[in-house]
Write an enzyme that holds these catalytic residues in place. Structure first.
Site, PDB file in Angstrom:
ATOM      1  N   GLN A   1       0.785  -1.297   0.166  1.00 38.11           N
ATOM      2  CA  GLN A   1      -0.005  -0.007   0.081  1.00 38.11           C
ATOM      3  C   GLN A   1       0.881   1.167   0.089  1.00 38.11           C
ATOM      4  O   GLN A   1       0.396   2.272  -0.793  1.00 38.11           O
ATOM      5  CB  GLN A   1      -0.790  -0.142   1.141  1.00 38.11           C
ATOM      6  CG  GLN A   1      -1.823   1.138   1.207  1.00 38.11           C
ATOM      7  CD  GLN A   1      -2.747   1.018   2.528  1.00 38.11           C
ATOM      8  OE1 GLN A   1      -3.658   0.247   2.379  1.00 38.11           O
ATOM      9  NE2 GLN A   1      -2.631   1.924   3.573  1.00 38.11           N
TER      10      GLN A   1
ATOM     11  N   GLU B   1      -3.096  10.190  -0.913  1.00 38.15           N
ATOM     12  CA  GLU B   1      -2.213  10.720  -0.217  1.00 38.15           C
ATOM     13  C   GLU B   1      -1.371  11.614  -0.624  1.00 38.15           C
ATOM     14  O   GLU B   1      -0.301  11.797  -0.106  1.00 38.15           O
ATOM     15  CB  GLU B   1      -1.538   9.786   0.959  1.00 38.15           C
ATOM     16  CG  GLU B   1      -2.708   8.983   1.896  1.00 38.15           C
ATOM     17  CD  GLU B   1      -2.233   8.028   2.822  1.00 38.15           C
ATOM     18  OE1 GLU B   1      -0.776   7.748   2.625  1.00 38.15           O
ATOM     19  OE2 GLU B   1      -2.687   7.444   3.707  1.00 38.15           O
TER      20      GLU B   1
ATOM     21  N   ASP C   1       4.185   0.233   4.337  1.00 37.84           N
ATOM     22  CA  ASP C   1       2.992  -0.427   5.039  1.00 37.84           C
ATOM     23  C   ASP C   1       2.658  -1.502   3.874  1.00 37.84           C
ATOM     24  O   ASP C   1       2.137  -0.987   2.794  1.00 37.84           O
ATOM     25  CB  ASP C   1       2.204   1.107   4.936  1.00 37.84           C
ATOM     26  CG  ASP C   1       0.650   0.247   5.663  1.00 37.84           C
ATOM     27  OD1 ASP C   1       0.612  -0.849   6.150  1.00 37.84           O
ATOM     28  OD2 ASP C   1      -0.249   1.195   5.915  1.00 37.84           O
TER      29      ASP C   1
ATOM     30  N   GLU D   1       4.963  -2.051   8.406  1.00 39.13           N
ATOM     31  CA  GLU D   1       3.591  -2.069   8.931  1.00 39.13           C
ATOM     32  C   GLU D   1       3.081  -3.040   8.357  1.00 39.13           C
ATOM     33  O   GLU D   1       2.833  -3.298   7.180  1.00 39.13           O
ATOM     34  CB  GLU D   1       3.147  -0.471   8.641  1.00 39.13           C
ATOM     35  CG  GLU D   1       1.669  -0.246   9.253  1.00 39.13           C
ATOM     36  CD  GLU D   1       1.006   1.131   8.975  1.00 39.13           C
ATOM     37  OE1 GLU D   1       1.923   2.271   8.805  1.00 39.13           O
ATOM     38  OE2 GLU D   1      -0.085   1.254   8.728  1.00 39.13           O
TER      39      GLU D   1
ATOM     40  N   ASP E   1      -0.949  -1.781  12.340  1.00 35.63           N
ATOM     41  CA  ASP E   1      -1.980  -0.947  12.273  1.00 35.63           C
ATOM     42  C   ASP E   1      -3.690  -1.613  12.259  1.00 35.63           C
ATOM     43  O   ASP E   1      -4.102  -1.478  13.152  1.00 35.63           O
ATOM     44  CB  ASP E   1      -1.797   0.041  10.846  1.00 35.63           C
ATOM     45  CG  ASP E   1      -2.929   0.650  10.473  1.00 35.63           C
ATOM     46  OD1 ASP E   1      -3.701   1.030  11.236  1.00 35.63           O
ATOM     47  OD2 ASP E   1      -2.923   1.247   9.304  1.00 35.63           O
TER      48      ASP E   1
ATOM     49  N   LYS F   1      -4.106   5.803  15.797  1.00 37.77           N
ATOM     50  CA  LYS F   1      -5.232   6.534  15.116  1.00 37.77           C
ATOM     51  C   LYS F   1      -6.318   6.481  15.874  1.00 37.77           C
ATOM     52  O   LYS F   1      -7.076   5.738  16.194  1.00 37.77           O
ATOM     53  CB  LYS F   1      -5.751   5.632  13.701  1.00 37.77           C
ATOM     54  CG  LYS F   1      -4.661   5.657  12.888  1.00 37.77           C
ATOM     55  CD  LYS F   1      -5.037   5.112  11.776  1.00 37.77           C
ATOM     56  CE  LYS F   1      -4.143   4.809  10.259  1.00 37.77           C
ATOM     57  NZ  LYS F   1      -4.330   3.471   9.478  1.00 37.77           N
TER      58      LYS F   1
ATOM     59  N   ARG G   1      -4.866   9.743   8.401  1.00 38.06           N
ATOM     60  CA  ARG G   1      -5.699   8.606   7.743  1.00 38.06           C
ATOM     61  C   ARG G   1      -5.696   9.092   6.186  1.00 38.06           C
ATOM     62  O   ARG G   1      -5.173  10.249   5.921  1.00 38.06           O
ATOM     63  CB  ARG G   1      -7.241   8.717   8.131  1.00 38.06           C
ATOM     64  CG  ARG G   1      -7.505   8.381   9.418  1.00 38.06           C
ATOM     65  CD  ARG G   1      -7.065   7.051  10.127  1.00 38.06           C
ATOM     66  NE  ARG G   1      -7.619   5.886   9.321  1.00 38.06           N
ATOM     67  CZ  ARG G   1      -8.284   4.964   9.532  1.00 38.06           C
ATOM     68  NH1 ARG G   1      -8.881   4.897  10.923  1.00 38.06           N
ATOM     69  NH2 ARG G   1      -8.450   4.003   8.790  1.00 38.06           N
ATOM     70  N   SER G   2      -5.917   8.518   5.373  1.00 40.12           N
ATOM     71  CA  SER G   2      -6.008   8.736   3.791  1.00 40.12           C
ATOM     72  C   SER G   2      -6.951   9.937   3.935  1.00 40.12           C
ATOM     73  O   SER G   2      -6.512  10.617   2.828  1.00 40.12           O
ATOM     74  CB  SER G   2      -6.262   7.638   3.100  1.00 40.12           C
ATOM     75  OG  SER G   2      -7.421   6.839   3.301  1.00 40.12           O
TER      76      SER G   2
ATOM     77  N   LYS H   1       3.363   9.966  11.141  1.00 38.44           N
ATOM     78  CA  LYS H   1       3.337   9.185   9.692  1.00 38.44           C
ATOM     79  C   LYS H   1       2.100  10.165   9.049  1.00 38.44           C
ATOM     80  O   LYS H   1       0.987   9.976   9.622  1.00 38.44           O
ATOM     81  CB  LYS H   1       2.641   7.680   9.723  1.00 38.44           C
ATOM     82  CG  LYS H   1       2.764   7.348   8.284  1.00 38.44           C
ATOM     83  CD  LYS H   1       2.232   5.813   8.605  1.00 38.44           C
ATOM     84  CE  LYS H   1       1.655   5.104   7.004  1.00 38.44           C
ATOM     85  NZ  LYS H   1       0.838   4.125   6.995  1.00 38.44           N
TER      86      LYS H   1
HETATM   87  P1  PGA Z   1      -6.254   4.455   5.839  1.00 36.17           P
HETATM   88  O1  PGA Z   1      -4.967   3.731   5.664  1.00 36.17           O
HETATM   89  O2  PGA Z   1      -6.634   4.586   4.287  1.00 36.17           O
HETATM   90  O3  PGA Z   1      -7.363   3.549   6.644  1.00 36.17           O
HETATM   91  O4  PGA Z   1      -6.037   5.737   6.725  1.00 36.17           O
HETATM   92  C1  PGA Z   1      -3.838   4.264   6.043  1.00 36.17           C
HETATM   93  C2  PGA Z   1      -2.758   3.133   6.412  1.00 36.17           C
HETATM   94  O5  PGA Z   1      -3.129   1.900   6.311  1.00 36.17           O
HETATM   95  O6  PGA Z   1      -1.947   3.412   7.381  1.00 36.17           O
HETATM   96 ZN    ZN Z   2      -1.596   0.921   7.574  1.00 37.82          ZN
END
Ligand code: PGA
Ligand code: ZN
Length: 405
Positions: free
Chosen positions: A158, A199, A228, A274, A301, A326, A355-356, A377
Site C-alpha cells: 500500500q 495521500e 506499509d 507496517e 495498524d 489513530k 488517515r488517507s 506518519k
Molecule cells: P487509511 O489507511 O486509508 O485507513 O487511512 C492508511 C494506513 O493503512 O496506514
Molecule cells: Zn496502515
C-alpha cells in the site's frame, strides 16, 4: 464547563463526508475538531459513520447531546464514557466513531484553552507525563509511492515510505519533499508515472519489487525506507496475492509469503514495517519481529486498530515492537490513552498517524509530541498533510524557545 456542542458535516481530502464538532464553554472559549477517515480500514476498528452517513449521525446525536452539556471539559474520561454510554455498541456503530472522535478531541482542545495551554502541553501534563513518557518531536514518515487500495495500480504494497534524520521538522520535511520530486522526475522520464494517489504519493506502472528499487535509488542514502504492506487487503482464502522468488505474482501460502517478506526486508533494510501480515496472523508478526526487530520498527495498524485489548494480545504473542495510533480507529482520546499507557509499559514504540481522508485539523501533531511518538506518519505533500508538518514545526519552535525539551 461545556455550554454548547454543535456538529457539522465536513468534507475530508478525498471529498467524503466526515464530522466537525464545535464546542463552547461558559467563558466563551471555543474549540473545533474534525475527524479524519480511512480507506483501508481494519476489521477491528470503529464504524466511522452510522448507516445514513454524516447527516443521520448528527440528527441522531442531537437527541443525546444534552448528556454532555454542563460537563467539565477537563473530565475527559467521563465525557468519553458518556459517548460510549450513548452509543451502547462495541464499535460506535450507532453514533459513529467519527462523531465520538470529533467530540472527544474537541473537548481536549477546549480544556487546553481553558487552561491557556497548547493541546500537546495539556495532554502531556494531564495524561502522559505521569505514564513516564517524555514529550518528543517525532520524525516525519511519509508515503512516497503508493499501491493497494489507495492507488489501484500494479503494486500490492500500500505504501512505500521514507524518513530521514535531518535536523528539525522543516528540514526533515524538505528532504522528503525533495525526494518526492526526484522520484516523480525518475518516473516521468521513463514514462512510468500514472499520477498521485489520495495521500499524494506517486502511483506508477511499476510492480512492487521494481517500485522498491526505484525509491531506494532515489533515496540514495538521504532517507531510509519503510513499508506499509496493509497485507489484509491482498489476503483471501488463506493466501496472499504477492510475488514468489522468481518475481511472479501468484497466490502464496503463508509460508511462501513469509519468505518473500523476509527477503524484501533483508535486501532493502527498511527501518519501518507496517502490517506485513493479515490482521490475525500474530505468529508471523512475532517471527518477523524476532528476526528483524533490532533494526526495524515493526508496527501493527490494521492488526491492533488502536485497541487496547488487541494490543494486549499482541504483547502476549510478542508480535510487534511498535503500534500505529489513530484516534478514530477506537473513537475517543481516553481509549487511545489506554493504548499509549499499555504500549509505554511494555516498551512498544508509538507511531501517530493520519488517515488517507484528512483535513487541515492537525491534532495528531500535538498527540504525537505528547505521546512521545517515534514517528508521525503524515504524508509528504498536500495541504492536509503539510498542515501536520507546520504544526509540528511550530511546536518544535515553542519547545526550543521554552527550553523544556
Ligand atoms: P487509511 O489507511 O486509508 O485507513 O487511512 C492508511 C494506513 O493503512 O496506514
Ligand atoms: Zn496502515
Amino acid at each position: 464547563m461545556i455550554k454548547d456542542i454543535s456538529l457539522h458535516v465536513a468534507l475530508d481530502s478525498r471529498g467524503r463526508e466526515t464530522i466537525a464538532a464545535y464546542l463552547k464553554d461558559e467563558k466563551g472559549n471555543e474549540a473545533i475538531a474534525i475527524a479524519p477517515s480511512g480507506t483501508s480500514r481494519s476489521g477491528y476498528e470503529a464504524v466511522p459513520l452510522p448507516r445514513g452517513g454524516a447527516k443521520e449521525a448528527i440528527k441522531l446525536f442531537s437527541t443525546y447531546k444534552g448528556k454532555l452539556i454542563g460537563m467539565d471539559a477537563e473530565q475527559q474520561s467521563e465525557i468519553d464514557a458518556t459517548l460510549h454510554e450513548i452509543d451502547a455498541t462495541e464499535n460506535f456503530a450507532k453514533i459513529g466513531g467519527n462523531v465520538a472522535t470529533a467530540i472527544s478531541i474537541a473537548a481536549a482542545k477546549l480544556a487546553a484553552k481553558g487552561q491557556g495551554l497548547e493541546l500537546y502541553q495539556y495532554v502531556y501534563r494531564r495524561f502522559t507525563q505521569s505514564m513516564g513518557i517524555r514529550k518528543t518531536i517525532p520524525f516525519p514518515l511519509g508515503n512516497i509511492l503508493g499501491g493497494g487500495v489507495h492507488s489501484n495500480s500494479n503494486m500490492q504494497i500500500q505504501e512505500i515510505l521514507i524518513t530521514n534524520k535531518s535536523k528539525g521538522v522543516i528540514e526533515n520535511a524538505k528532504t522528503n519533499i525533495m525526494l518526492h520530486n526526484a522520484l516523480g522526475e525518475f518516473l516521468r522520464k521513463r514514462d512510468l508515472a500514472i499520477g498521485l494517489n489520495i495521500e499524494n504519493a506517486w502511483i506508477s506502472k511499476l510492480a512492487d519489487i521494481e517500485a522498491i528499487k526505484a525509491v531506494e535509488k532515489t533515496a540514495d542514502g538521504l532517507a531510509r525506507l519503510g513499508f506499509d504492506f496493509a497485507a489484509t487487503e491482498y489476503f483471501s482464502n488463506g493466501k496472499y496475492l504477492f510475488y514468489d522468488r522468481h518475481g511472479k505474482r501468484r497466490q502464496l501460502t503463508r509460508a511462501e509469503y513469509f519468505d518473500a517478506i523476509s527477503e524484501i526486508v533483508e535486501k532493502h533494510r527498511p527501518v519501518y514495517i507496517e502490517d506485513p501480515f493479515e490482521e490475525s496472523e500474530l505468529e508471523s508478526f512475532a517471527r518477523l519481529t524476532k528476526e528483524f526487530g533490532r533494526s526495524a520498527l515493526i508496527v501493527g495498524d490494521d492488526l491492533y486498530a488502536t485497541n487496547a485489548k488487541r494490543l494486549e494480545e499482541g504483547i502476549k504473542a510478542r508480535a510487534t515492537n511498535g503500534i500505529l495510533v489513530k484516534v478514530n480507529q477506537v473513537g475517543t482520546l481516553t481509549d487511545t490513552l489506554e493504548v499509549v499507557k499499555l504500549a509505554r509499559r511494555h516498551g512498544i514504540k508509538l507511531v501517530v498517524s493520519h488517515r488517507s481522508g484528512e483535513t487541515i485539523d492537525a491534532f495528531i501533531s500535538h498527540l504525537a509530541v505528547a505521546f512521545g511518538a517515534a514517528y508521525i506518519k503524515c504524508g509528504i505533500l498536500g495541504g492536509e498533510r503539510i498542515a501536520k508538518i507546520n504544526e509540528l514545526a511550530r511546536i518544535q519552535e515553542l519547545e526550543n524557545s521554552t527550553g523544556k525539551r
